[in-house]
Design a protein around this motif. Sequence first.
Motif, mmCIF file in Angstrom:
data_model
loop_
_atom_site.group_PDB
_atom_site.id
_atom_site.type_symbol
_atom_site.label_atom_id
_atom_site.label_comp_id
_atom_site.label_asym_id
_atom_site.label_seq_id
_atom_site.Cartn_x
_atom_site.Cartn_y
_atom_site.Cartn_z
ATOM 1 N N PHE A 76 30.286 -5.305 11.221
ATOM 2 C CA PHE A 76 30.988 -4.419 10.286
ATOM 3 C C PHE A 76 30.128 -3.212 9.915
ATOM 4 O O PHE A 76 30.641 -2.105 9.753
ATOM 5 N N PHE A 80 30.726 1.133 11.362
ATOM 6 C CA PHE A 80 30.917 2.161 10.341
ATOM 7 C C PHE A 80 30.918 3.578 10.928
ATOM 8 O O PHE A 80 31.738 4.403 10.525
ATOM 9 N N ASN A 83 34.303 4.629 11.910
ATOM 10 C CA ASN A 83 35.161 4.976 10.778
ATOM 11 C C ASN A 83 34.836 6.377 10.253
ATOM 12 O O ASN A 83 35.735 7.119 9.855
ATOM 13 N N ARG A 104 39.254 3.752 4.896
ATOM 14 C CA ARG A 104 38.551 2.798 5.757
ATOM 15 C C ARG A 104 37.054 2.777 5.465
ATOM 16 O O ARG A 104 36.401 1.758 5.682
ATOM 17 N N GLN A 108 34.554 -1.138 4.496
ATOM 18 C CA GLN A 108 33.515 -1.869 5.218
ATOM 19 C C GLN A 108 32.650 -2.691 4.264
ATOM 20 O O GLN A 108 32.169 -3.754 4.635
ATOM 21 N N VAL A 112 31.656 -6.618 4.855
ATOM 22 C CA VAL A 112 30.268 -7.065 5.030
ATOM 23 C C VAL A 112 29.955 -8.170 4.026
ATOM 24 O O VAL A 112 29.387 -9.209 4.376
#
Length: 126
Positions: A76, A80, A83, A104, A108, A112
Amino acid sequence: MTRSERSPLLLAGLLAAAGAAHFAAPRPFDATIPRRLPGPPRAWTYGSGVLELALAAGIAVPRTRTVAAKAAAAFFVGVFPANVQMAVDWRHRPAPLRTAALARLPLQVPLVLWARGVARSEEGRS
């Protein structure tokens, strides 16, 4: 089934659904691949889909849950930049799409934390 028993299965389900989506509809995922990565975006899309499916399987199995959940937390963090790329690329799109791309980014963080929580919960059982 308690919340602590459901949580890993829900996380595994989320990862499995996301992984399957990479194969069912890869084009939107291709658009999020940072251009600085080598090779075609589709290869990264499929690769991340395979990884999400593998993480889902690992989290679903109690014996591999801790290591898979830790790997999911790292995953995750690792996605990033995709994203961020999406938010940058979609800055001129209509407001609802821009909003979705920006939303988004902070999403994250709970992902996480969720994966880390699953790992810690499983470590507490051993």
